[in-house]
Design an enzyme around this catalytic site. Structure first.
Site, PDB file in Angstrom:
ATOM      1  N   CYS A  59     -30.900 -23.582  24.335  1.00  0.00           N
ATOM      2  CA  CYS A  59     -32.108 -23.069  24.991  1.00  0.00           C
ATOM      3  C   CYS A  59     -32.996 -22.290  24.030  1.00  0.00           C
ATOM      4  CB  CYS A  59     -31.721 -22.155  26.150  1.00  0.00           C
ATOM      5  SG  CYS A  59     -30.901 -22.986  27.508  1.00  0.00           S
ATOM      6  N   VAL A 113     -36.904 -23.082  23.442  1.00  0.00           N
ATOM      7  CA  VAL A 113     -37.953 -22.203  23.962  1.00  0.00           C
ATOM      8  C   VAL A 113     -38.950 -21.841  22.870  1.00  0.00           C
ATOM      9  CG1 VAL A 113     -38.395 -19.890  24.872  1.00  0.00           C
ATOM     10  CG2 VAL A 113     -36.581 -21.282  25.863  1.00  0.00           C
TER      11      VAL A 113
END
Length: 523
Positions: free
Chosen positions: A164, A168
């Protein structure tokens, strides 16, 4: 303090300070029970009576309606996240180091998850990104990480996926790898396939597909020949049963088929203990994977796990691509008949005899399974194979929860259920979680629950016996070593299902002269 304990347990005696106690007994000691009660006054805890009242309410139809109306919260989903599948598939290739571009905690979680299921050490590395990388990007971490990984562990291939954090902030793996090679951190000819695998999209099966496509695309680049190599490619998808890979290879060897398993991680998750450490145990050779582009055709056993890879082989490679589910009787029949037709080889007599044994075993046990209502959950392809087998046994799939569902899968599953007299009462709950399943099982009880270890809490809560089939299975050992594929796999699944039913029958008739009125040794 210990009134709720079974009276067969040992009396509560003072702990020996020199003896290490197992946590199963330790926290039942008076000192811990008193500590738990003392803590409650600082936690603002509700009374035990209020907790029991609310717990009973959560078993009602009223709560079920509120439960199914929730939108912004997921409770215990029946899936994992993308990088887990990416690392899993990477482990099946020769001398390949799985690499997670993200924080150290992420890769530690994935390693632990796989190790707990297989009771086998799993090697994977990380860029160890921290707060500064979140601000300035992870290029510096990745360059140093790739260099260290290649220098220390000497892999033939590094399979790179993201978490993640990297997604991001928008890290570009392709550009980062190119920079790392240009600056000399890793050799130019070192294959570094990659996949963007954000955990907040898709699931572990999505990550599996993305990583496998990345590996095959990288290794087969420039390898297309004018003639085929006479082989067939086989991929089992995110299949947690190591026994299935070995069973498939046995079947293909009986046929005399020349084949390549696209990601053979059977030794990676079940390596022999010889006393010598071996860093890499993936069995698919890189040269065979590179030559897979020239195969006669490719077989995929998980239709909804590998859509991108199927498209790759069919459209970009121009290969005949097949999807089969060789589980249960009909599924195995269809696969073997197709394999025989495609290769021109007869179905071996040994496999025909195994079919007869599987049918005989099902006949022996079907009276105990016929008409049983079943709740089950898992990945799309896994659920379809279990549903097909249950219908062959005359069981009735009732509540089917698939968190990582999609419309095509649900349409196919409903078609399967509608075609069988035993599937008429089934409901398919795509995108739901195990807390939804709890409401279903309390309001519309079933006889049996099939799923992974997370179903243990549903078993304890609802009293429904659990058959552990799927991934992960943390609380039982060696389940992954068995096959669920083919006729032998059908016997294994039958064994787990029927003996769970018989075990529950014994538990229900365990009190002499009360519940055990008609003792029956023979089942």
């Amino acid at each position: 303090m210990t009134d709720n304990l079974d009276n067969t347990q040992t009396p509560n005696v003072p702990a020996d300070p020199g003896k290490i106690q197992d946590h199963f007994e330790l926290f039942h000691n008076d000192e811990y029970q008193e500590l738990f009660d003392y803590k409650r006054q600082f936690e603002g805890a509700y009374s035990k009576e209020k907790i029991e009242e609310v717990a009973e309410w959560t078993k009602t139809w009223e709560y079920r309606e509120k439960n199914f109306a929730r939108e912004a919260l997921t409770i215990n989903p029946a899936k994992a996240c993308q990088p887990l599948g990416a690392l899993f598939v990477a482990a099946g290739f020769e001398d390949t180091l799985p690499y997670s571009h993200g924080s150290q905690g992420c890769v530690a979680y994935f390693r632990t998850h796989l190790t707990r299921n297989y009771k086998e050490p799993f090697q994977a590395v990380s860029s160890s990104m921290t707060e500064d990388a979140a601000v300035f990007g992870g290029l510096s971490n990745l360059k140093q990480g790739l260099e260290n990984s290649f220098t220390l562990y000497k892999p033939k291939m590094i399979a790179l996926c993201t978490t993640c954090m990297a997604e991001v902030i928008g890290d570009d793996l392709g550009a980062f790898i190119t920079t790392s090679k240009q600056e000399g951190h890793i050799p130019e000819d070192l294959p570094v396939p990659y996949a963007h695998t954000p955990s907040f999209v898709g699931s572990h099966i999505t990550g599996y597909d993305n990583m496998l496509k990345g590996i095959l695309t990288t290794l087969t680049k420039g390898k297309k020949a004018e003639t085929t190599n006479g082989k067939f490619n086989f991929n089992l998808g995110f299949d947690p049963y190591i026994g299935n890979t070995r069973e498939l290879k046995r079947i293909l060897d009986l046929f005399g088929v020349d084949y390549t398993i696209l990601s053979d991680n059977s030794d990676a998750f079940d390596s022999p203990n010889t006393g010598d450490f071996k860093m890499y145990n993936g069995l698919t050779k890189l040269e065979d994977a590179a030559d897979s582009i020239n195969a006669e055709g490719s077989y995929f056993f998980q239709k909804y796990t590998t859509p991108k890879c199927q498209e790759l082989t069919a459209k970009e490679w121009g290969q005949q691509t097949y999807t089969f589910r060789p589980f249960g009787i009909r599924g195995t029949d269809e696969f073997l008949m197709n394999l025989s037709a495609v290769t021109g080889k007869p179905i071996p007599k040994e496999l025909q005899e195994e079919r007869g044994r599987a049918v005989d075993a099902m006949t022996d046990s079907q009276a105990w399974i016929h008409g049983k209502k079943v709740a089950l959950y898992g990945d799309p392809d896994h659920v379809i194979t279990v549903v097909n087998f249950l219908l062959e046994l005359g069981a009735e799939p009732t509540h089917i929860v698939v968190t990582n569902s999609n419309d095509k899968f649900e349409a196919e599953l409903r078609e399967i259920l509608t075609a069988s007299p035993y599937g008429q009462g089934a409901t398919v709950w795509g995108g739901k979680d195990l807390w939804h399943l709890r409401s279903l099982m309390f309001t519309e009880p079933v006889d049996l629950l099939i799923g992974n270890s997370y179903g243990k809490y549903l078993w304890r809560d609802t009293g429904t016996p659990l058959v552990r089939i799927g991934y992960p299975i943390f609380d039982r050992h060696h389940m992954h070593r068995y096959a669920t594929l083919g006729y032998n796999g059908a016997i294994n699944q039958l064994n787990w299902i029927v003996n769970t039913i018989l075990e529950q029958l014994d538990l229900n008739t365990i009190v002499p002269s009360k519940t055990d009125i008609s003792f029956d040794l023979i089942r």
